[in-house]
Design a protein around this motif. Structure first.
Motif, short mmCIF file in Angstrom:
data_model
loop_
_atom_site.label_atom_id
_atom_site.label_comp_id
_atom_site.label_asym_id
_atom_site.label_seq_id
_atom_site.Cartn_x
_atom_site.Cartn_y
_atom_site.Cartn_z
N UNK A 7 0.82 -1.22 0.00
CA UNK A 7 0.00 0.00 0.00
C UNK A 7 0.85 1.27 0.00
N UNK A 8 1.90 1.27 0.80
CA UNK A 8 2.77 2.44 0.89
C UNK A 8 3.56 2.63 -0.41
N UNK A 9 4.07 1.54 -0.98
CA UNK A 9 4.80 1.64 -2.25
C UNK A 9 3.85 2.10 -3.36
N UNK A 10 2.65 1.62 -3.34
CA UNK A 10 1.64 2.06 -4.33
C UNK A 10 1.39 3.56 -4.21
N UNK A 11 1.31 4.03 -2.98
CA UNK A 11 1.08 5.45 -2.75
C UNK A 11 2.25 6.30 -3.26
N UNK A 12 3.47 5.82 -3.06
CA UNK A 12 4.65 6.53 -3.56
C UNK A 12 4.60 6.63 -5.09
N UNK A 13 4.27 5.53 -5.75
CA UNK A 13 4.18 5.54 -7.21
C UNK A 13 3.09 6.50 -7.70
N UNK A 14 2.00 6.57 -6.97
CA UNK A 14 0.92 7.47 -7.33
C UNK A 14 1.37 8.93 -7.16
N UNK A 15 2.01 9.22 -6.04
CA UNK A 15 2.43 10.60 -5.77
C UNK A 15 3.52 11.08 -6.72
N UNK A 16 4.49 10.22 -7.01
CA UNK A 16 5.62 10.64 -7.84
C UNK A 16 5.32 10.58 -9.34
N UNK A 17 4.56 9.55 -9.76
CA UNK A 17 4.41 9.29 -11.19
C UNK A 17 2.96 9.17 -11.67
N UNK A 18 2.01 9.37 -10.78
CA UNK A 18 0.58 9.21 -11.10
C UNK A 18 0.27 7.82 -11.66
N UNK A 35 10.03 0.43 -18.14
CA UNK A 35 9.49 0.03 -19.44
C UNK A 35 8.52 1.09 -19.97
N UNK A 36 8.17 0.96 -21.22
CA UNK A 36 7.22 1.89 -21.84
C UNK A 36 5.85 1.84 -21.17
N UNK A 37 5.55 0.76 -20.51
CA UNK A 37 4.25 0.60 -19.85
C UNK A 37 4.01 1.66 -18.78
N UNK A 38 5.10 2.11 -18.14
CA UNK A 38 4.97 3.07 -17.05
C UNK A 38 5.47 4.47 -17.40
N UNK A 39 6.39 4.57 -18.33
CA UNK A 39 6.87 5.88 -18.76
C UNK A 39 7.79 6.58 -17.78
N UNK A 40 8.40 5.82 -16.88
CA UNK A 40 9.33 6.41 -15.92
C UNK A 40 10.71 6.50 -16.58
N UNK A 51 13.21 8.09 -2.19
CA UNK A 51 11.93 8.16 -1.48
C UNK A 51 11.63 6.83 -0.80
N UNK A 52 11.88 5.72 -1.50
CA UNK A 52 11.67 4.39 -0.92
C UNK A 52 12.57 4.21 0.29
N UNK A 53 13.84 4.57 0.16
CA UNK A 53 14.77 4.42 1.28
C UNK A 53 14.33 5.25 2.49
N UNK A 54 13.95 6.48 2.25
CA UNK A 54 13.52 7.36 3.34
C UNK A 54 12.22 6.89 3.98
N UNK A 55 11.27 6.51 3.15
CA UNK A 55 9.96 6.10 3.65
C UNK A 55 10.03 4.83 4.49
#
Length: 86
Positions: A7-18, A35-40, A51-55
């Motif tokens: 849940x927390x990792x999902x929230x980070x991905x939402x906040x940083x990359x929508x 990959x192209x699927x995410x566009x990061x 962010x992952x390390x800090x969180x």
């Protein structure tokens, strides 16, 4: 505990990359985030890793980066669990 990490990792991905992992098929958790699927972009992964390390209060092992283990949602969860010792 794994559910909290997911849940927390999902929230980070939402906040940083929508990226809403809950709206994607389950197999998307195995796709590389670069990959192209995410566009990061590669430079964005640095901020994501920090962010992952800090969180989670962990240090991502250099070996995980070099061997491309810090790559997919599922792989990152495994690293977090391993580093937290849970």
């Amino acid at each position: 505990m794994e559910e909290q990490i997911v849940n927390l990792l999902s929230r980070i991905l939402m906040e940083l990359f929508s990226i809403d992992m809950s709206s994607l098929p389950k197999e998307a958790r195995k796709y590389p985030l670069l990959s192209e699927k995410f566009g990061i972009e590669p430079y964005q992964m640095v901020a994501f890793m920090e962010t992952v390390e800090e969180t989670f209060g962990i240090k991502i092992p250099e070996s995980a980066i070099v061997t491309q283990k810090f790559d997919s949602f599922d792989d990152i969860i495994k690293i977090i669990i391993s580093e937290k010792g849970e």
